[in-house]
Design an enzyme around this catalytic site. Sequence first.
Site, PDB file in Angstrom:
ATOM      1  N   LYS A 116      -2.508   1.916  -7.521  1.00  0.00           N
ATOM      2  CA  LYS A 116      -3.667   1.440  -7.200  1.00  0.00           C
ATOM      3  C   LYS A 116      -4.268   2.264  -6.136  1.00  0.00           C
ATOM      4  CE  LYS A 116      -4.355  -2.305  -4.603  1.00  0.00           C
ATOM      5  NZ  LYS A 116      -5.023  -2.000  -3.689  1.00  0.00           N
ATOM      6  N   GLU A 185     -11.953  -7.306  -3.650  1.00  0.00           N
ATOM      7  CA  GLU A 185     -11.613  -8.137  -2.556  1.00  0.00           C
ATOM      8  C   GLU A 185     -12.935  -8.423  -1.474  1.00  0.00           C
ATOM      9  OE1 GLU A 185      -8.532  -7.458   1.440  1.00  0.00           O
ATOM     10  OE2 GLU A 185      -8.597  -6.012  -0.320  1.00  0.00           O
TER      11      GLU A 185
END
EC number: 2.1.2.11
Length: 272
Positions: A116, A185
């Site tokens: 990631k 996020e």
Amino acid sequence: MRPSELTQLKQDGRAISILTAWDGLSAALVEAAGADVVLVGDSLAMVALCHATTLPVTVEQMLHHTQAVGRGFTRPLPQQPLVVCDLPFLSYQCGEDKAVAAAGSLLKHSCAAAVKLEGAEPEVLAVIERLVRMGIPVMGHLGLTPQAVHRLGYRRQAEDPRSQAQMLQQAKQLEQAGCFALVVEHVPSSIARCLSQQLTIPVIGIGAGEDCDGQVRVTADLLGLTPSQPPFSPPLIQGRQLCVEALQGWVKQLHQQAETATTTTSQPEPDC
């Protein structure tokens, strides 16, 4: 679980669950919980190594912890969760070759099957395209990006129309670059919902509302093991308090046993 299977889960309308792990014990717990994906996040810098931010953790440390995660699984390989490992700060921002070496090391020497990366700057997009061409699956990450803490802080992102339009453009660029999923996020639920609707790949939220294709959480936050948790990730139990009380009970019991022993009639020492 393979990266490509997550898209099928999105198409089937089944929520994708992602939990973090940082060692064998946490990996065994997350596996037993039935999570689809285990993220060995650079949050281990704070959870396991007691740093103030994610920035100090190194590729070597991420590899060490990911190897421990792999040893914690109990199921046969085909039944294990997909393991995604964060590429830490400055392991991919300093050139494609360094990024390939870092990601390749994680996939070669641990249970990680994907990495990631944070952001969607041109340099990051180029790295993602290179990694995907090399056969390394990549998950993207937009919104609150902890590796940019000194520039963005921990405040909520994409709160105005201009920044939301920019995030949508970046998300499409990440999908085009080859990302198999995207974490968003600490953003408004409206933009997360928009991303989920406009992208083919799964959009995984944390502090982004309930209309994403899945959710990711830091396991230690959910269990209440950390001293404090983000407002968008409240604990399910007060694990830290429960653990301390259990250990205090053991210490107290040990002291009581010692006191009892000193008050009983002493027995003659055996000949040795």
